[in-house]
Motif scaffolding. Sequence first.
Motif, PDB file in Angstrom:
ATOM      1  N   PHE A   1       0.851  -1.205   0.000  1.00 23.82           N
ATOM      2  CA  PHE A   1       0.000   0.000   0.000  1.00 23.82           C
ATOM      3  C   PHE A   1       0.882   1.248   0.000  1.00 23.82           C
ATOM      4  O   PHE A   1       2.070   1.183   0.323  1.00 23.82           O
ATOM      5  CB  PHE A   1      -0.981  -0.013   1.185  1.00 23.82           C
ATOM      6  CG  PHE A   1      -0.432   0.473   2.507  1.00 23.82           C
ATOM      7  CD1 PHE A   1       0.288  -0.360   3.337  1.00 23.82           C
ATOM      8  CD2 PHE A   1      -0.657   1.784   2.932  1.00 23.82           C
ATOM      9  CE1 PHE A   1       0.777   0.088   4.563  1.00 23.82           C
ATOM     10  CE2 PHE A   1      -0.178   2.238   4.160  1.00 23.82           C
ATOM     11  CZ  PHE A   1       0.544   1.391   4.962  1.00 23.82           C
TER      12      PHE A   1
ATOM     13  N   HIS B   1       1.735  12.031   1.852  1.00 23.63           N
ATOM     14  CA  HIS B   1       1.125  13.304   2.227  1.00 23.63           C
ATOM     15  C   HIS B   1       1.385  14.370   1.170  1.00 23.63           C
ATOM     16  O   HIS B   1       0.708  15.382   1.129  1.00 23.63           O
ATOM     17  CB  HIS B   1       1.653  13.766   3.588  1.00 23.63           C
ATOM     18  CG  HIS B   1       1.165  12.920   4.718  1.00 23.63           C
ATOM     19  ND1 HIS B   1       0.429  13.414   5.764  1.00 23.63           N
ATOM     20  CD2 HIS B   1       1.266  11.585   4.953  1.00 23.63           C
ATOM     21  CE1 HIS B   1       0.116  12.437   6.601  1.00 23.63           C
ATOM     22  NE2 HIS B   1       0.622  11.324   6.127  1.00 23.63           N
TER      23      HIS B   1
ATOM     24  N   ASP C   1      10.624  14.693   1.820  1.00 21.63           N
ATOM     25  CA  ASP C   1       9.590  15.157   0.879  1.00 21.63           C
ATOM     26  C   ASP C   1       8.946  16.445   1.382  1.00 21.63           C
ATOM     27  O   ASP C   1       9.165  16.873   2.518  1.00 21.63           O
ATOM     28  CB  ASP C   1       8.530  14.061   0.662  1.00 21.63           C
ATOM     29  CG  ASP C   1       7.910  13.589   1.969  1.00 21.63           C
ATOM     30  OD1 ASP C   1       8.647  13.469   2.959  1.00 21.63           O
ATOM     31  OD2 ASP C   1       6.690  13.364   2.018  1.00 21.63           O
TER      32      ASP C   1
ATOM     33  N   ASN D   1       7.754   3.588  -1.590  1.00 19.61           N
ATOM     34  CA  ASN D   1       7.874   3.208  -0.182  1.00 19.61           C
ATOM     35  C   ASN D   1       9.105   3.816   0.479  1.00 19.61           C
ATOM     36  O   ASN D   1       9.537   3.348   1.535  1.00 19.61           O
ATOM     37  CB  ASN D   1       7.856   1.676  -0.038  1.00 19.61           C
ATOM     38  CG  ASN D   1       6.665   1.044  -0.726  1.00 19.61           C
ATOM     39  OD1 ASN D   1       6.815   0.289  -1.679  1.00 19.61           O
ATOM     40  ND2 ASN D   1       5.469   1.383  -0.269  1.00 19.61           N
TER      41      ASN D   1
ATOM     42  N   ARG E   1      14.195   4.460   4.489  1.00 18.04           N
ATOM     43  CA  ARG E   1      13.033   4.742   5.330  1.00 18.04           C
ATOM     44  C   ARG E   1      13.285   4.183   6.719  1.00 18.04           C
ATOM     45  O   ARG E   1      14.110   3.290   6.908  1.00 18.04           O
ATOM     46  CB  ARG E   1      11.755   4.140   4.739  1.00 18.04           C
ATOM     47  CG  ARG E   1      11.461   2.714   5.210  1.00 18.04           C
ATOM     48  CD  ARG E   1      10.119   2.196   4.745  1.00 18.04           C
ATOM     49  NE  ARG E   1       9.022   3.041   5.173  1.00 18.04           N
ATOM     50  CZ  ARG E   1       7.796   2.962   4.674  1.00 18.04           C
ATOM     51  NH1 ARG E   1       7.514   2.074   3.738  1.00 18.04           N
ATOM     52  NH2 ARG E   1       6.849   3.754   5.125  1.00 18.04           N
TER      53      ARG E   1
ATOM     54  N   LYS F   1       9.501   7.964   5.386  1.00 14.05           N
ATOM     55  CA  LYS F   1      10.093   7.607   4.092  1.00 14.05           C
ATOM     56  C   LYS F   1      11.046   8.717   3.651  1.00 14.05           C
ATOM     57  O   LYS F   1      10.982   9.832   4.147  1.00 14.05           O
ATOM     58  CB  LYS F   1       8.978   7.444   3.048  1.00 14.05           C
ATOM     59  CG  LYS F   1       7.996   6.351   3.434  1.00 14.05           C
ATOM     60  CD  LYS F   1       7.033   6.018   2.307  1.00 14.05           C
ATOM     61  CE  LYS F   1       5.870   6.964   2.214  1.00 14.05           C
ATOM     62  NZ  LYS F   1       4.832   6.489   1.273  1.00 14.05           N
TER      63      LYS F   1
HETATM   64  N1  MTE Z   1       7.083   9.574   5.225  1.00 14.33           N
HETATM   65  C1  MTE Z   1       7.160  10.680   4.477  1.00 14.33           C
HETATM   66  N2  MTE Z   1       8.350  11.258   4.334  1.00 14.33           N
HETATM   67  N3  MTE Z   1       6.083  11.213   3.859  1.00 14.33           N
HETATM   68  C2  MTE Z   1       4.832  10.632   3.986  1.00 14.33           C
HETATM   69  O1  MTE Z   1       3.854  11.126   3.412  1.00 14.33           O
HETATM   70  N4  MTE Z   1       3.516   8.835   5.048  1.00 14.33           N
HETATM   71  C3  MTE Z   1       3.466   8.069   6.284  1.00 14.33           C
HETATM   72  C4  MTE Z   1       4.660   7.128   6.402  1.00 14.33           C
HETATM   73  N5  MTE Z   1       5.874   7.808   6.122  1.00 14.33           N
HETATM   74  C5  MTE Z   1       4.720   9.471   4.794  1.00 14.33           C
HETATM   75  C6  MTE Z   1       5.903   8.951   5.388  1.00 14.33           C
HETATM   76  C7  MTE Z   1       2.263   7.293   6.461  1.00 14.33           C
HETATM   77  S1  MTE Z   1       0.901   8.120   7.042  1.00 14.33           S
HETATM   78  C8  MTE Z   1       2.247   5.930   6.304  1.00 14.33           C
HETATM   79  S2  MTE Z   1       0.870   5.035   6.694  1.00 14.33           S
HETATM   80  C9  MTE Z   1       3.395   5.222   5.777  1.00 14.33           C
HETATM   81  O2  MTE Z   1       4.477   6.074   5.475  1.00 14.33           O
HETATM   82  C10 MTE Z   1       2.996   4.504   4.512  1.00 14.33           C
HETATM   83  O3  MTE Z   1       4.074   3.807   3.978  1.00 14.33           O
HETATM   84  P1  MTE Z   1       3.986   3.200   2.523  1.00 14.33           P
HETATM   85  O4  MTE Z   1       3.593   4.315   1.579  1.00 14.33           O
HETATM   86  O5  MTE Z   1       5.308   2.611   2.240  1.00 14.33           O
HETATM   87  O6  MTE Z   1       2.898   2.153   2.578  1.00 14.33           O
END
Ligand code: MTE
Length: 395
Positions: free
Chosen positions: A72, A76, A180, A213, A218, A231
Amino acid sequence: AGEGDPAILNLPDWSKTLGMPVAMNPYGQPSKYESQLLRRESPGLTRVGQASVSFTPLQGLFGIITPSGLHFERHHQGWHDVDPAVHRLMINASDPAFLKQPKVYTMDDLMRLPSVSRIHFIECGANTGLEWGNVAVPTVQYTHGMLSCSEFTGVPLRLLLEDCGVDYKKARFVLAEGADGSSMTRTIPMEMVENGEVFVAYGMNGEMLRPENGYPLRLVVPGVQGVSWVKWLRRIEVGDKPWATKDEAVHYIDLMPDGLHRQYTSIQECKSVITTPSGGQRLLEKGFYNVSGIAWSGRGKITRVDVSTDGGINWQPARIEGPVQNKALTRFNMNWVWDGKPAMLQSRAVDETGYVQPSYGQLRAVRGSKSIYHNNAIQTWKVAESGEISNVQVL
Ligand code: MTE
């Protein structure tokens, strides 16, 4: 009977010709007959696809590992394919008392350090969040698909902090920051780092992370909601108290029945779901079915899963497919002979702390029904006499 099945009586043409050569697809792809198994967006969930989520098709997966292309996504501010040659990880602190020597690591620096490979689930805190008030979506892909499980490879964060001369007595929290545009920042308690569980990962399922991902780096925070798995990780700051950043103060907080919010409820409690048969599918005829699903807990290992076919009146233990891993998905199966009458399929997981997954009635009694995050209630799939399966809620 009598006529015979042409598919077995007649040799197909392809059996009589040469097949395709090796390396025709230098990076292999699934069969064209599996083209329906895709991660999918929920239409209208967000205004733009850059601040959205795609769901893993749990209904079509086996075992516990999510194929990387079906992991999945939750971004953001959209995703990027970042050049690893120019990506850096900085470790710093606002006070030299917390960390003697701030450092900047290249990907090459990180990849020569001692690594670990561990299988863990990642679940967004908002998974099943649409269902707090009532049934909202038809299939397990949408009810539970903000969930994936992979083997991650990387370097324990403890090792990096110690390399920078951390003082664990003073530095009790770390802040992880993504590169990001969303400025994703999350506080993580130092105990999780000190016990060696948190690591900075570059590998996923035997290859480098996929860009969506977090490639090339990450954070992996086992058992904790996805938002903390930052990430495109670019910075770790150490400090002595939580930072209460926007993604900790305004988002990812639990609205309670008294109108107050709970903050920093980051551990994903024990949960399970039957993935087949499940919502949107249809049983062919009465007779034998393998009821299969997944269970997980952010507090450790799954010890037991019970399955009910009558909406929670009677329960039978499911077969747990081992080896059961810490903070990873666990596959369970149960033999079921459908008598052709309406049925209500449910699963209920128990973890090594003895915690039992709650019913909707039990969960709402404590949490109300206005929250978004951390819905771990028992899921019910209703099987109609026609064999059609739909999403319902049983208190
Ligand atoms: N890290 C960054 N830099 N930017 C993001 O938007 N989303 C977060 C997290 N890490 C996010 C992030 C959220 S809310 C979730 S649930 C997970 O990453 C989702 O990881 P995936 O996209 O690898 O499934």
